[in-house]
Design a protein around this motif. Structure first.
Motif, PDB file in Angstrom:
ATOM      1  N   TRP A 207       1.046  -1.077  -0.345  1.00  0.00           N
ATOM      2  CA  TRP A 207      -0.047  -0.216   0.008  1.00  0.00           C
ATOM      3  C   TRP A 207       0.864   1.589   0.433  1.00  0.00           C
ATOM      4  O   TRP A 207       2.309   1.185   0.476  1.00  0.00           O
TER       5      TRP A 207
ATOM      6  N   TYR B  51      -3.175   6.911  -1.428  1.00  0.00           N
ATOM      7  CA  TYR B  51      -4.005   6.247  -2.113  1.00  0.00           C
ATOM      8  C   TYR B  51      -4.937   5.442  -1.831  1.00  0.00           C
ATOM      9  O   TYR B  51      -5.001   4.841  -1.307  1.00  0.00           O
ATOM     10  N   ALA B  52      -5.691   6.291  -2.145  1.00  0.00           N
ATOM     11  CA  ALA B  52      -7.302   6.204  -1.469  1.00  0.00           C
ATOM     12  C   ALA B  52      -7.459   4.449  -1.452  1.00  0.00           C
ATOM     13  O   ALA B  52      -8.147   3.556  -0.417  1.00  0.00           O
TER      14      ALA B  52
ATOM     15  N   GLU C 187      -5.555   2.299   1.038  1.00  0.00           N
ATOM     16  CA  GLU C 187      -5.768   2.976   2.136  1.00  0.00           C
ATOM     17  C   GLU C 187      -7.389   2.587   3.215  1.00  0.00           C
ATOM     18  O   GLU C 187      -7.529   2.168   3.907  1.00  0.00           O
ATOM     19  N   GLN C 188      -8.247   2.524   1.864  1.00  0.00           N
ATOM     20  CA  GLN C 188      -9.555   1.374   1.628  1.00  0.00           C
ATOM     21  C   GLN C 188      -9.679   0.375   2.096  1.00  0.00           C
ATOM     22  O   GLN C 188     -10.664  -0.236   2.749  1.00  0.00           O
TER      23      GLN C 188
ATOM     24  N   GLU D 169       0.339   5.511   1.402  1.00  0.00           N
ATOM     25  CA  GLU D 169      -0.284   6.668   1.835  1.00  0.00           C
ATOM     26  C   GLU D 169      -0.569   7.781   1.151  1.00  0.00           C
ATOM     27  O   GLU D 169       0.621   8.230   0.147  1.00  0.00           O
TER      28      GLU D 169
END
Length: 328
Positions: free
Chosen positions: A81, A85-86, A89-90, A83
């Motif tokens: 992942w 990057y939606a 993060e979801q 930080e």
């Protein structure tokens, strides 16, 4: 958007890690250490520390120890992942929640690709989020792109089942969080019965008369002792065939099928020679073609051979059924 599924058949060896055997050996050492801790805690009442976190961050420097070696003990899920990057993060809270729910059946390693770019390149990460797994030192692709909880749960269930089926690796529920039952100390072996040990020793040394008497002594005190019953049956069988000429005995049994004594001796030789089913079949046939005292003698002898093999052996179970049909 549905995640792009990848199966356990996609597992490939990680070229940059130690052999899986070394990882497995270290994991076994870790398990033994935790068992000792649990036993010591049971002695002094102290709490047993958990084996490790369910969710942790991993970087390139700690990848081998934190991921590869650990993967010999429990499936390790890698979540790549970044930080800001939606989609990635979801997914993070979904994976964390599932890691806590599964409570040790897998562990979750979070990999921030912005600080682990070399690792991301080595593992050919092309999209975010990307979720892989490592099992027994082997890389297992799971999915790329956004995914719902139901899809992720299904993939995790497949991963866990495949890890146990293919590699014999099953994470222990509660072992890492400390919520599971403490490890049990190894069972204490019961004390050796001197009389039974003496009987076994006599049998091993070929002192059949001494073994028979020793087993009978045990049974006089404990008539239901299964070990003594089996030992006595074995010793008596070996004593019966000692000095018997196998060829002459088998010829006599073939020439005189109605001779009960000849059939009993041949059955004994069959059993000692490993032909268990032949021995049983011979005596079942003898029971079927005899009557009175001869029939009872053949039946009783067959039951003694059952004792030698053991009541739970499928050959004994089958022969008991055949005997019952002949008797009734």
């Amino acid at each position: 958007m549905q995640p792009r599924n990848m199966s356990m058949r996609g597992a490939v060896d990680l070229a940059a890690v130690k052999a899986a055997a070394e990882a497995a050996q270290k994991a076994e050492q870790n398990r033994a250490a935790r068992a000792r801790q649990a036993q010591e805690a049971g002695d002094d009442g102290a709490a047993v520390p958990p084996a490790g976190p369910l969710v942790f961050d991993v970087d390139e420097a700690g990848f081998e120890e934190q991921v590869v070696q650990l993967s010999a003990e429990v499936p390790v899920v890698l979540n790549f992942w970044a930080e800001g990057y939606a989609p990635a993060e979801q997914l993070n809270p979904v994976l964390v929640q599932l890691a806590e729910e599964y409570d040790g059946r897998f562990v979750l390693a979070m990999v921030d690709i912005r600080v682990n770019q070399q690792l991301a390149r080595q593992l050919q990460i092309r999209d975010l989020p990307t979720v892989l797994a490592v099992v027994a030192g082997q890389l297992v692709p799971l999915f790329e792109g956004p995914a719902g909880e139901a899809d992720v749960r299904q993939l995790l269930d497949s991963l866990i089942a495949g890890a146990e089926e293919r590699f014999g690796i099953a994470g222990e529920v509660g072992a890492r969080s400390g919520s599971g039952a403490p490890a049990q100390a190894a069972p204490v072996e019961p004390p050796v019965d001197p009389a039974l040990a003496a009987a076994h020793q006599a049998l091993d040394q070929g002192d059949l008369g001494g073994a028979i008497q020793a087993y009978r002594n045990v049974l006089s005190d404990r008539p239901a002792d299964v070990e003594a019953k089996v030992g006595l049956a074995q010793a008596e069988l070996l004593q019966r065939v000692r000095g018997v000429d196998p060829q002459a005995a088998r010829t006599a049994a073939a020439d005189r099928p109605a001779d009960v004594e000849a059939q009993l001796t041949a059955a004994d030789l069959d059993l000692v020679g490993g032909h268990v089913e032949d021995a049983f079949a011979r005596l079942v046939d003898t029971v079927g073609r005899t009557a009175g005292a001869d029939r009872d003698r053949a039946r009783t002898h067959l039951l003694s051979l059952f004792e030698v093999i053991g009541a739970d052996d499928p050959r004994v179970v089958k022969a008991r059924g055949a005997l019952a049909r002949r008797l009734f």
